[in-house]
Motif scaffolding. Structure first.
Motif, PDB file in Angstrom:
ATOM      1  N   ARG A  47       0.809  -1.220   0.000  1.00  0.00           N
ATOM      2  CA  ARG A  47       0.000   0.000   0.000  1.00  0.00           C
ATOM      3  C   ARG A  47       0.842   1.270   0.000  1.00  0.00           C
ATOM      4  O   ARG A  47       0.513   2.247  -0.672  1.00  0.00           O
ATOM      5  CB  ARG A  47      -0.951  -0.020   1.202  1.00  0.00           C
ATOM      6  N   GLY A  48       1.932   1.262   0.740  1.00  0.00           N
ATOM      7  CA  GLY A  48       2.758   2.460   0.802  1.00  0.00           C
ATOM      8  C   GLY A  48       3.325   2.840  -0.545  1.00  0.00           C
ATOM      9  O   GLY A  48       3.354   4.016  -0.912  1.00  0.00           O
ATOM     10  N   GLN A  49       3.768   1.855  -1.339  1.00  0.00           N
ATOM     11  CA  GLN A  49       4.347   2.137  -2.645  1.00  0.00           C
ATOM     12  C   GLN A  49       3.322   2.757  -3.586  1.00  0.00           C
ATOM     13  O   GLN A  49       3.626   3.701  -4.324  1.00  0.00           O
ATOM     14  CB  GLN A  49       4.901   0.846  -3.249  1.00  0.00           C
ATOM     15  N   HIS A  50       2.123   2.228  -3.587  1.00  0.00           N
ATOM     16  CA  HIS A  50       1.074   2.762  -4.454  1.00  0.00           C
ATOM     17  C   HIS A  50       0.616   4.143  -3.974  1.00  0.00           C
ATOM     18  O   HIS A  50       0.295   5.015  -4.794  1.00  0.00           O
ATOM     19  CB  HIS A  50      -0.107   1.795  -4.497  1.00  0.00           C
ATOM     20  N   SER A  51       0.584   4.336  -2.672  1.00  0.00           N
ATOM     21  CA  SER A  51       0.161   5.631  -2.131  1.00  0.00           C
ATOM     22  C   SER A  51       1.155   6.735  -2.479  1.00  0.00           C
ATOM     23  O   SER A  51       0.774   7.900  -2.595  1.00  0.00           O
ATOM     24  CB  SER A  51      -0.002   5.543  -0.608  1.00  0.00           C
ATOM     25  N   ILE A  52       2.431   6.372  -2.654  1.00  0.00           N
ATOM     26  CA  ILE A  52       3.435   7.365  -3.034  1.00  0.00           C
ATOM     27  C   ILE A  52       3.090   7.958  -4.390  1.00  0.00           C
ATOM     28  O   ILE A  52       3.156   9.178  -4.590  1.00  0.00           O
ATOM     29  CB  ILE A  52       4.837   6.729  -3.064  1.00  0.00           C
TER      30      ILE A  52
END
Length: 483
Positions: free
Chosen positions: A170-175
């Motif tokens: 999730r963190g990678q996509h949220s970036i």
């Protein structure tokens, strides 16, 4: 059997049920090991969907700020004052405040896909209406509608990302989402200045319309990602027992769902604190656009093209923050997840805030640097540009920490939690352009920016409060399902 507030299947017991054997509670979403569960999609498919959705967000944020470069031309074209022309910015951001209150809950009832298609169609129509508006009133109306219908993207895309990503992914996509959400405001004045200089006001507006239309068409082909909606579709397809409800029941469900963001905003400390923080940062960002005109056009005497180039500092700050988040931030989260797994406990949402602590400290420092370098022509222009870079970086570190934090915390109703945050910050952001120009000219650039820096200092402890007391705060909530 009935519909709950999120549009999910549930069983409601009545007094007569007490005498009957209890029925098993049906799942509210697809099982984790189900092949059709979006979380089991391939990495390539997930990133493709994220890219399409995020570029759609970029088309909106670009349009919100590109108009800033067109304000002098709008004044001349429609023979209106600067205050009236600036309303084009405020009305768009005001639409950001109103749209999520409708489209956030609607996506939890009817699914992401239906909301994206309907709002995308109306968003494109509003953009085209803006591009061909014959007078100032119609231009302002279409600017509001553009923000209202376009807000479906900026609010619901993070919830969609939460639908098909795991906690680690999730963190990678949220970036990427954060880069597009904040990169647009920095690209808008930069690109629009060149388009308007080489073409005209009309073409500057048409570029916005073209972008919104093309990407809205692409988003129409995005598959459904909302687990509860996919489950309802499967039940209907397999001709299982489905809930039946009359019109009054459906309207009651929708009414309650629409009220959820407001309820969250005023009863959930998590949402309230995050919303206050977002509101101030968002207001400062849009207030900055007016400060730049005073500093670079009025005080430093830059020409329109050079003025537009100063927005590169903001863009570079956002990009640098994304690099930090993809490397250092992801490492910090994975380490936190590993420690939680070793203790056989869920990864706490506070693990998302690894870099937000640093962003909270850098934000007021950057504002003070801008305040005491920007208005002094004896100080090289690179100094305020560095301050812009640092502020943009800090803002993205904070934003990209708290958005997945809300998603992890509220899960199935994340769209409503995000809607509360976006509505409040957009409401503040829409008001800032109305008085920021007068504020910067009345109490000077250094005084006005120092005031904003002081407010930022007061809010800086919020991430640290969540780090220390987050578990207790979430434990007292009636709506949080992830602890």
């Amino acid at each position: 059997m009935d519909l709950d507030l999120g549009g999910q299947l549930s069983l409601k017991r009545t007094e007569t049920d007490d005498a009957q054997p209890s029925l098993p509670q049906p799942p509210v979403t697809l099982p984790a090991n189900d092949p059709e569960n979006p979380k089991n999609w391939s990495t390539t498919r997930k990133f493709t969907i994220t890219i399409v959705l995020c570029i759609w967000v970029l088309s909106l944020t670009y349009s919100s700020s590109a108009y800033v470069a067109s304000i002098p031309a709008v004044m001349q074209r429609f023979n209106i004052s600067q205050e009236v022309a600036i309303l084009g910015v405020s009305f768009t951001v005001l639409g950001f405040a109103a749209g999520p209150l409708v489209f956030g809950p609607a996506s939890e009832i009817y699914g992401r896909q239906a909301v994206y298609r309907i709002s995308g169609l109306l968003y494109s129509a509003s953009s085209l209406g803006m591009a061909f508006a014959p007078n100032a009133p119609s231009l302002l109306i279409f600017r509001f509608l553009l923000g209202f219908f376009g807000a479906s993207s900026i609010n619901n895309v993070p919830a969609s990302i939460g639908d098909y990503t795991t906690l680690v992914q999730r963190g990678q996509h949220s970036i990427l989402y954060a880069l597009m959400a904040f990169g647009g405001p920095s690209l808008g004045p930069l690109i629009a200045a060149f388009v308007q200089y080489d073409a005209s006001l009309r073409w500057s507006l048409r570029v916005m319309a073209i972008l919104s239309t093309v990407f809205s068409i692409m988003v129409a082909f995005i598959p459904e990602t909302h687990g509860p909606t996919l489950l309802k579709w499967r039940i209907a397809k397999e001709k299982m027992v489905v809930p039946s409800a009359d019109f009054a029941t459906v309207m009651a469900v929708f009414k309650d769902a629409l009220a959820r963001p407001i309820v969250y905003l005023f009863t959930e400390p998590v949402v309230a604190l995050v919303s206050v923080y977002f509101s101030v940062l968002y207001g400062i960002l849009y207030g900055f656009f007016e400060a730049f005109t005073v500093v670079y056009l009025d005080i430093r005497g830059f020409d329109p093209i050079s003025y537009g180039l100063t927005y590169i500092s903001l863009g570079l700050g956002f990009v640098f923050a994304c690099i930090l988040l993809a490397t250092v931030g992801q490492t910090l989260y994975v380490n936190s997840a590993s420690r939680a797994a070793a203790q056989s406990i869920p990864t706490p949402p506070e693990a998302r805030l690894g870099l937000a602590y640093y962003g909270a400290i850098i934000s007021p420092i950057s504002l003070f640097i801008f305040a005491w370098t920007a208005p002094f022509t004896s100080v090289h222009w690179i100094a305020p540009c560095i301050a812009e870079f640092l502020f943009a970086c800090s803002m993205l570190l904070i934003f990209t920490g708290f958005v997945p934090y809300l998603i992890d915390t509220y899960q199935m109703t994340a769209a409503s939690a995000l809607a509360a945050g976006l509505a409040s910050r957009a409401l503040v952001g829409s008001a800032f352009p109305l008085f920021s120009l007068q504020m910067y000219r009345g109490i000077t650039v250094q005084g006005a920016t120092s005031l904003l820096a002081g407010i930022s200092c007061l809010l800086a402890p919020i991430p640290f409060i969540f780090n220390r007391y987050g578990t207790k705060i979430r434990g007292r909530s009636r709506y949080i399902v992830a602890q």
